[in-house]
Design a protein around this motif. Structure first.
Motif, PDB file in Angstrom:
ATOM      1  N   ARG A   1      41.573  44.573  39.142  1.00  0.00           N
ATOM      2  CA  ARG A   1      40.849  43.310  39.026  1.00  0.00           C
ATOM      3  C   ARG A   1      39.616  43.398  38.122  1.00  0.00           C
ATOM      4  O   ARG A   1      39.372  42.479  37.323  1.00  0.00           O
ATOM      5  CB  ARG A   1      40.451  42.814  40.424  1.00  0.00           C
ATOM      6  N   LEU A   2      38.849  44.460  38.216  1.00  0.00           N
ATOM      7  CA  LEU A   2      37.666  44.568  37.362  1.00  0.00           C
ATOM      8  C   LEU A   2      38.049  44.711  35.893  1.00  0.00           C
ATOM      9  O   LEU A   2      37.457  44.072  35.018  1.00  0.00           O
ATOM     10  CB  LEU A   2      36.808  45.751  37.809  1.00  0.00           C
ATOM     11  N   PHE A   3      39.032  45.553  35.621  1.00  0.00           N
ATOM     12  CA  PHE A   3      39.460  45.755  34.239  1.00  0.00           C
ATOM     13  C   PHE A   3      40.111  44.487  33.676  1.00  0.00           C
ATOM     14  O   PHE A   3      39.871  44.125  32.518  1.00  0.00           O
ATOM     15  CB  PHE A   3      40.427  46.933  34.165  1.00  0.00           C
ATOM     16  N   ALA A   4      40.927  43.823  34.485  1.00  0.00           N
ATOM     17  CA  ALA A   4      41.584  42.599  34.030  1.00  0.00           C
ATOM     18  C   ALA A   4      40.561  41.501  33.753  1.00  0.00           C
ATOM     19  O   ALA A   4      40.694  40.752  32.777  1.00  0.00           O
ATOM     20  CB  ALA A   4      42.600  42.139  35.072  1.00  0.00           C
ATOM     21  N   ALA A   5      39.534  41.405  34.587  1.00  0.00           N
ATOM     22  CA  ALA A   5      38.510  40.402  34.382  1.00  0.00           C
ATOM     23  C   ALA A   5      37.718  40.679  33.107  1.00  0.00           C
ATOM     24  O   ALA A   5      37.369  39.748  32.350  1.00  0.00           O
ATOM     25  CB  ALA A   5      37.573  40.341  35.574  1.00  0.00           C
TER      26      ALA A   5
ATOM     27  N   ILE B   1      24.820  41.075  35.875  1.00  0.00           N
ATOM     28  CA  ILE B   1      23.813  40.852  34.845  1.00  0.00           C
ATOM     29  C   ILE B   1      23.529  39.358  34.795  1.00  0.00           C
ATOM     30  O   ILE B   1      24.433  38.557  34.519  1.00  0.00           O
ATOM     31  CB  ILE B   1      24.279  41.374  33.481  1.00  0.00           C
ATOM     32  N   ASP B   2      22.295  38.975  35.083  1.00  0.00           N
ATOM     33  CA  ASP B   2      21.941  37.566  35.162  1.00  0.00           C
ATOM     34  C   ASP B   2      22.189  36.862  33.833  1.00  0.00           C
ATOM     35  O   ASP B   2      21.784  37.358  32.764  1.00  0.00           O
ATOM     36  CB  ASP B   2      20.461  37.412  35.541  1.00  0.00           C
ATOM     37  N   GLY B   3      22.852  35.715  33.895  1.00  0.00           N
ATOM     38  CA  GLY B   3      23.039  34.886  32.716  1.00  0.00           C
ATOM     39  C   GLY B   3      24.092  35.353  31.740  1.00  0.00           C
ATOM     40  O   GLY B   3      24.321  34.694  30.727  1.00  0.00           O
ATOM     41  N   ALA B   4      24.746  36.480  32.036  1.00  0.00           N
ATOM     42  CA  ALA B   4      25.742  37.005  31.105  1.00  0.00           C
ATOM     43  C   ALA B   4      27.051  36.233  31.212  1.00  0.00           C
ATOM     44  O   ALA B   4      27.431  35.769  32.296  1.00  0.00           O
ATOM     45  CB  ALA B   4      26.001  38.483  31.379  1.00  0.00           C
ATOM     46  N   ARG B   5      27.739  36.133  30.100  1.00  0.00           N
ATOM     47  CA  ARG B   5      29.083  35.553  30.118  1.00  0.00           C
ATOM     48  C   ARG B   5      29.982  36.358  31.043  1.00  0.00           C
ATOM     49  O   ARG B   5      30.735  35.807  31.844  1.00  0.00           O
ATOM     50  CB  ARG B   5      29.615  35.561  28.684  1.00  0.00           C
ATOM     51  N   PHE B   6      29.939  37.678  30.934  1.00  0.00           N
ATOM     52  CA  PHE B   6      30.594  38.586  31.875  1.00  0.00           C
ATOM     53  C   PHE B   6      29.843  39.905  31.818  1.00  0.00           C
ATOM     54  O   PHE B   6      29.893  40.606  30.793  1.00  0.00           O
ATOM     55  CB  PHE B   6      32.072  38.817  31.539  1.00  0.00           C
ATOM     56  N   GLY B   7      29.145  40.229  32.888  1.00  0.00           N
ATOM     57  CA  GLY B   7      28.405  41.477  32.933  1.00  0.00           C
ATOM     58  C   GLY B   7      28.266  41.964  34.355  1.00  0.00           C
ATOM     59  O   GLY B   7      27.568  41.340  35.162  1.00  0.00           O
ATOM     60  N   VAL B   8      28.968  43.053  34.693  1.00  0.00           N
ATOM     61  CA  VAL B   8      28.919  43.622  36.038  1.00  0.00           C
ATOM     62  C   VAL B   8      28.902  45.138  35.927  1.00  0.00           C
ATOM     63  O   VAL B   8      29.329  45.715  34.920  1.00  0.00           O
ATOM     64  CB  VAL B   8      30.115  43.184  36.910  1.00  0.00           C
ATOM     65  N   ALA B   9      28.409  45.775  36.981  1.00  0.00           N
ATOM     66  CA  ALA B   9      28.464  47.231  37.054  1.00  0.00           C
ATOM     67  C   ALA B   9      28.632  47.630  38.507  1.00  0.00           C
ATOM     68  O   ALA B   9      28.057  47.003  39.402  1.00  0.00           O
ATOM     69  CB  ALA B   9      27.202  47.854  36.466  1.00  0.00           C
ATOM     70  N   VAL B  10      29.430  48.673  38.737  1.00  0.00           N
ATOM     71  CA  VAL B  10      29.726  49.119  40.094  1.00  0.00           C
ATOM     72  C   VAL B  10      29.407  50.605  40.223  1.00  0.00           C
ATOM     73  O   VAL B  10      29.529  51.372  39.260  1.00  0.00           O
ATOM     74  CB  VAL B  10      31.206  48.855  40.465  1.00  0.00           C
TER      75      VAL B  10
ATOM     76  N   PRO C   1      30.939  41.095  26.730  1.00  0.00           N
ATOM     77  CA  PRO C   1      31.442  41.410  28.073  1.00  0.00           C
ATOM     78  C   PRO C   1      31.284  42.884  28.394  1.00  0.00           C
ATOM     79  O   PRO C   1      31.622  43.755  27.579  1.00  0.00           O
ATOM     80  CB  PRO C   1      32.907  40.986  27.998  1.00  0.00           C
ATOM     81  N   PHE C   2      30.775  43.168  29.602  1.00  0.00           N
ATOM     82  CA  PHE C   2      30.329  44.517  29.950  1.00  0.00           C
ATOM     83  C   PHE C   2      30.764  44.897  31.354  1.00  0.00           C
ATOM     84  O   PHE C   2      30.670  44.094  32.291  1.00  0.00           O
ATOM     85  CB  PHE C   2      28.797  44.584  29.863  1.00  0.00           C
ATOM     86  N   LEU C   3      31.214  46.163  31.484  1.00  0.00           N
ATOM     87  CA  LEU C   3      31.509  46.753  32.792  1.00  0.00           C
ATOM     88  C   LEU C   3      30.894  48.144  32.831  1.00  0.00           C
ATOM     89  O   LEU C   3      31.182  48.980  31.979  1.00  0.00           O
ATOM     90  CB  LEU C   3      33.023  46.843  33.017  1.00  0.00           C
ATOM     91  N   GLY C   4      30.031  48.385  33.815  1.00  0.00           N
ATOM     92  CA  GLY C   4      29.476  49.707  34.037  1.00  0.00           C
ATOM     93  C   GLY C   4      30.144  50.356  35.233  1.00  0.00           C
ATOM     94  O   GLY C   4      30.369  49.696  36.248  1.00  0.00           O
ATOM     95  N   ILE C   5      30.476  51.642  35.109  1.00  0.00           N
ATOM     96  CA  ILE C   5      31.163  52.368  36.172  1.00  0.00           C
ATOM     97  C   ILE C   5      30.338  53.602  36.548  1.00  0.00           C
ATOM     98  O   ILE C   5      30.098  54.466  35.703  1.00  0.00           O
ATOM     99  CB  ILE C   5      32.583  52.774  35.746  1.00  0.00           C
ATOM    100  N   CYS C   6      29.923  53.685  37.806  1.00  0.00           N
ATOM    101  CA  CYS C   6      29.173  54.806  38.374  1.00  0.00           C
ATOM    102  C   CYS C   6      27.935  55.113  37.525  1.00  0.00           C
ATOM    103  O   CYS C   6      26.946  54.387  37.601  1.00  0.00           O
ATOM    104  CB  CYS C   6      30.079  56.015  38.562  1.00  0.00           C
ATOM    105  N   ARG C   7      27.946  56.146  36.727  1.00  0.00           N
ATOM    106  CA  ARG C   7      26.828  56.396  35.814  1.00  0.00           C
ATOM    107  C   ARG C   7      26.514  55.148  35.000  1.00  0.00           C
ATOM    108  O   ARG C   7      25.350  54.870  34.699  1.00  0.00           O
ATOM    109  CB  ARG C   7      27.163  57.561  34.882  1.00  0.00           C
ATOM    110  N   GLY C   8      27.547  54.373  34.651  1.00  0.00           N
ATOM    111  CA  GLY C   8      27.336  53.169  33.864  1.00  0.00           C
ATOM    112  C   GLY C   8      26.415  52.170  34.538  1.00  0.00           C
ATOM    113  O   GLY C   8      25.636  51.485  33.854  1.00  0.00           O
ATOM    114  N   LEU C   9      26.486  52.056  35.863  1.00  0.00           N
ATOM    115  CA  LEU C   9      25.552  51.203  36.601  1.00  0.00           C
ATOM    116  C   LEU C   9      24.136  51.769  36.491  1.00  0.00           C
ATOM    117  O   LEU C   9      23.157  51.037  36.283  1.00  0.00           O
ATOM    118  CB  LEU C   9      25.977  51.112  38.071  1.00  0.00           C
ATOM    119  N   GLN C  10      24.020  53.079  36.615  1.00  0.00           N
ATOM    120  CA  GLN C  10      22.704  53.704  36.564  1.00  0.00           C
ATOM    121  C   GLN C  10      22.093  53.594  35.172  1.00  0.00           C
ATOM    122  O   GLN C  10      20.891  53.339  35.028  1.00  0.00           O
ATOM    123  CB  GLN C  10      22.833  55.154  37.023  1.00  0.00           C
TER     124      GLN C  10
END
Length: 234
Positions: free
Chosen positions: A223-227, A202-211, A109-118
């Protein structure tokens, strides 16, 4: 179950009492949000990204956050740096790109934040707009002087981000760069009212998003952190 979330950190020159030296640092708002969402935090400072080191670190966490910070080196996506770019941080770029690629490979499970999206987009072969004011004609996403800008975001129906955050929201922005060519394996899940990419799935990921925005600056909306924590617990 105790859910451990790894957060990438900065290496910065700091002053602590009599001591002036490089230190591993991260704004406390990031860790506050993870803890409030039910996770515990493991700090992941830049270090040589050997396969063994990356694997051992990711073995120790249940989810990963790549945090905000300095610009990704433009040479990593085949361009010369814009004059407004930050000085490159090759140690952090190499470490975080290795973490992202390995996390996707093991479906962590992955969350990218600002630079993390880049970082995510560059790690998968995409490119960045190096200086948004050259493209959109304003500094609406980065006022400077540590002042976050409020900007509207519209999510794309059917995406994971839309399912978590609804059709639209107002976010805290502090960035002068953004996604240009979207990497294969990513789906745009939110844009600004000017078309600037604001989130990806992120296509096909169990949980993968970046903002592209800074959710840690809105601690009343976890909500993003809880998810992320919930996905990591599963």
């Amino acid at each position: 179950m105790t859910v451990a979330i790894g957060l990438s950190t900065y290496l910065e020159h700091t002053e602590m009492g009599l001591w002036k030296r490089s230190a591993t640092v991260l704004p406390k708002v990031y860790t506050d949000c993870v803890i409030a969402a039910g996770g515990v935090v493991l700090a992941l400072p830049p270090q040589p990204p050997t396969p063994a080191a990356v694997a051992r670190v990711l073995d120790a966490v249940d989810g990963l956050i790549i945090t905000g910070g300095k610009d990704v080196d433009a040479r990593l996506y085949g361009q010369e740096p814009h004059p407004e770019n930050d000085a490159p941080r090759p140690d952090r770029d190499a470490w975080e790109i290795a973490l992202v690629r390995a996390a996707i490979e093991r479906d962590l499970p992955f969350l990218g934040i600002c630079r993390g999206l880049q970082v995510l987009n560059v790690a998968l072969g995409g490119t960045l707009i190096q200086h948004l004011p050259d493209v959109i004609g304003s500094t609406r996403y980065s006022y400077g002087n540590a002042t976050f800008a409020d900007n509207p975001v519209h999510t794309v129906p059917g995406t994971r981000i839309a399912g978590m955050l609804g059709p639209e929201l107002t976010v805290k922005s502090y960035h002068h760069q953004a996604v240009d060519r979207v990497a294969d394996g990513l789906t745009v899940s939110a844009r600004g009212d000017d078309g600037v990419v604001q989130a990806v799935d992120i296509d096909g990921a169990r949980f993968g998003v970046a903002v592209q925005w800074h959710p840690e600056e809105s601690p009343d909306d976890l909500r993003l952190f809880a998810a992320l924590v919930a996905a990591a617990a599963r």
